[in-house]
Design a protein around this motif. Structure first.
Motif, short mmCIF file in Angstrom:
data_model
loop_
_atom_site.label_atom_id
_atom_site.label_comp_id
_atom_site.label_asym_id
_atom_site.label_seq_id
_atom_site.Cartn_x
_atom_site.Cartn_y
_atom_site.Cartn_z
N UNK A 195 3.88 -9.41 68.26
CA UNK A 195 4.66 -7.67 67.76
C UNK A 195 3.35 -7.02 67.21
N UNK A 196 2.36 -7.17 66.87
CA UNK A 196 1.12 -6.29 66.54
C UNK A 196 1.05 -6.35 65.12
N UNK A 197 1.62 -7.89 64.69
CA UNK A 197 0.71 -8.26 63.84
C UNK A 197 -0.45 -8.78 62.52
N UNK A 198 -1.09 -9.58 64.31
CA UNK A 198 -2.48 -9.11 64.29
C UNK A 198 -2.65 -8.26 64.32
N UNK A 199 -2.60 -7.14 64.25
CA UNK A 199 -3.24 -5.37 64.25
C UNK A 199 -3.30 -5.84 62.74
N UNK A 200 -1.99 -5.33 61.85
CA UNK A 200 -2.40 -5.36 60.04
C UNK A 200 -2.43 -5.96 59.82
N UNK A 201 -3.14 -7.71 60.14
CA UNK A 201 -4.51 -8.43 59.50
C UNK A 201 -5.21 -8.16 59.35
N UNK A 202 -5.84 -7.38 60.96
CA UNK A 202 -7.07 -7.50 61.20
C UNK A 202 -7.21 -6.15 60.56
N UNK A 203 -6.80 -4.75 60.60
CA UNK A 203 -6.85 -4.10 60.42
C UNK A 203 -7.03 -3.06 58.55
N UNK A 204 -6.08 -4.31 57.72
CA UNK A 204 -5.88 -3.68 56.27
C UNK A 204 -6.37 -5.47 55.72
N UNK A 205 -6.25 -6.65 55.83
CA UNK A 205 -6.22 -8.02 55.42
C UNK A 205 -7.75 -8.32 55.85
N UNK A 206 -8.71 -8.11 56.51
CA UNK A 206 -9.95 -8.83 56.46
C UNK A 206 -10.07 -9.87 57.37
N UNK A 207 -9.05 -10.26 58.48
CA UNK A 207 -8.82 -11.36 59.32
C UNK A 207 -9.78 -11.66 60.42
#
Length: 371
Positions: free
Chosen positions: A247-259
């Motif tokens: 559900x896009x949690x990947x985006x949040x991790x990539x854009x803001x958490x440096x995943x």
């Protein structure tokens, strides 16, 4: 003849057996035919539901914490810890399993609890976090997760937007200055078998929204809201592989958490110690509930088979149902597949009796490969 050394590295049979139970049943079946069979078990997972259980079976410590569920109610979620490495599974906090039967909340379900779960891993001293994403009840782009870690998502009045993907339509400002500073010092690995972008024809709402109860109108609403959200946080990351995961949690991790994104099964095989176990094996048995086209696209059996083939070790598979032709199996590095439906054609009965059927199937594998 050299004694065979069997490595059982299978995923769960969803709805029937955990990965650990699959390993137990396969071992029992093999030893019924070859009592002295050398069998090593390594339950595996690909980042989706069952990932924490696989880590615990491999020797990680199970930790439980109360977090916010997808509907906003408290739920108990588990993560796994060994030394300074944590395995966190978003479905434990924000997964479909936390929804009452028949109840969905496609526009308002939140990943807030996933952020709380990450914070718990930080509190426990984790320096590397494998973040398995899949099985989500949510389509909020990870906004809830980031809010739990200190981000603020505000509307034009300076008030927090509502929960879930639907609330992101009102987003006017994203303030990431309060994000937990410990995240900057952690190696956060986004482990997923999904490489979809955030939005669009192959995006999270369109491809996965319906299984979370979204109507066509809901999907259009969510896609527009997530596109708006990405325009505020950073549109480039929305197109990266894995941005649309869970559900896009990947985006949040990539854009803001440096995943950093890695295929889930590759990460988990590393974490679980698959390579040294494979080096000891002359035969690998892998599998999952359904061997089908999806299996070939990053699911656990395909990852296991690819690694085994590279090492020159033969692979056979067990499954509940088989929907792949022999050529497709061979292309994936699997010599032969054994389906429970060969013994019990009724799917409902096959699922209900999966354990005993799997033992009988494993007896056949022992006769075919160990004698």
């Amino acid at each position: 003849m050299e004694t065979a050394r069997v490595l059982v590295a299978a995923d769960k049979f969803k709805g029937s057996l955990t990965a650990a139970q699959v390993a137990e049943r396969v071992t029992a079946g093999l030893r019924r035919v070859v009592p002295g069979a050398q069998v090593e078990t390594l339950p595996v997972a690909d980042g989706g539901d069952g990932t924490v259980a696989a880590a615990v079976a491999a020797g990680f410590e199970r930790r439980e914490v109360r977090v916010t569920g997808p509907l906003g109610d408290p739920v108990t979620a588990a993560y796994a810890l060994r030394d300074t490495t944590a395995v966190v599974e978003m479905a434990e906090a924000s997964g479909l399993q936390h929804l009452p039967a028949g109840v969905f909340a496609p526009l308002t379900a939140t990943t807030y609890g996933s952020g709380e779960l990450l914070a718990a891993a930080l509190d426990a001293g984790a320096r590397t976090i494998v973040f398995g994403v899949g099985g989500s009840a949510t389509t909020d782009g990870g906004a809830g997760m980031l809010a739990a870690l200190g981000a603020r998502f505000l509307d034009t009045d300076g008030k927090p937007v509502g929960p879930g993907g639907g609330g992101l339509a009102d987003l006017a400002e994203a303030d990431l200055s309060g994000l937990d500073p410990r995240m900057a010092d952690v190696d956060l690995i986004l482990a997923s078998d999904v490489d979809n972008p955030l939005t669009g024809r192959k995006g999270a709402p369109e491809i996965y929204g319906r299984q979370k109860g979204a109507t066509d109108d809901d999907i259009a609403t969510l896609d527009a809201a997530l596109a708006h959200y990405a325009s505020v946080l950073g549109p480039d990351h929305a197109r990266l592989p894995g941005a649309g995961a869970a559900g896009g949690i990947g985006y949040g991790a990539l854009v803001a958490l440096g995943a950093r994104f890695r295929p889930g099964i590759e990460v988990m095989l590393d974490v679980l110690g698959f390579a040294p176990a494979l080096a000891r094996a002359t035969l690998v048995i892998t599998g999952e509930g359904s061997l089908d086209e999806q299996t070939l696209h990053g699911k656990a059996p395909a990852g296991v088979a690819a690694a085994a083939r590279a090492a020159g070790v033969e692979v056979v598979a067990v499954c509940g149902r088989l929907a792949l032709q022999p050529e497709a199996l061979a292309g994936a590095g699997i010599s032969r597949a054994y389906a429970l439906t060969d013994l019990e054609p009724d799917p409902a009965v096959s699922m209900a009796q999966a354990g005993s059927l799997l033992e009988r199937t494993s007896e056949a594998i022992a006769r075919d490969f160990l004698l």
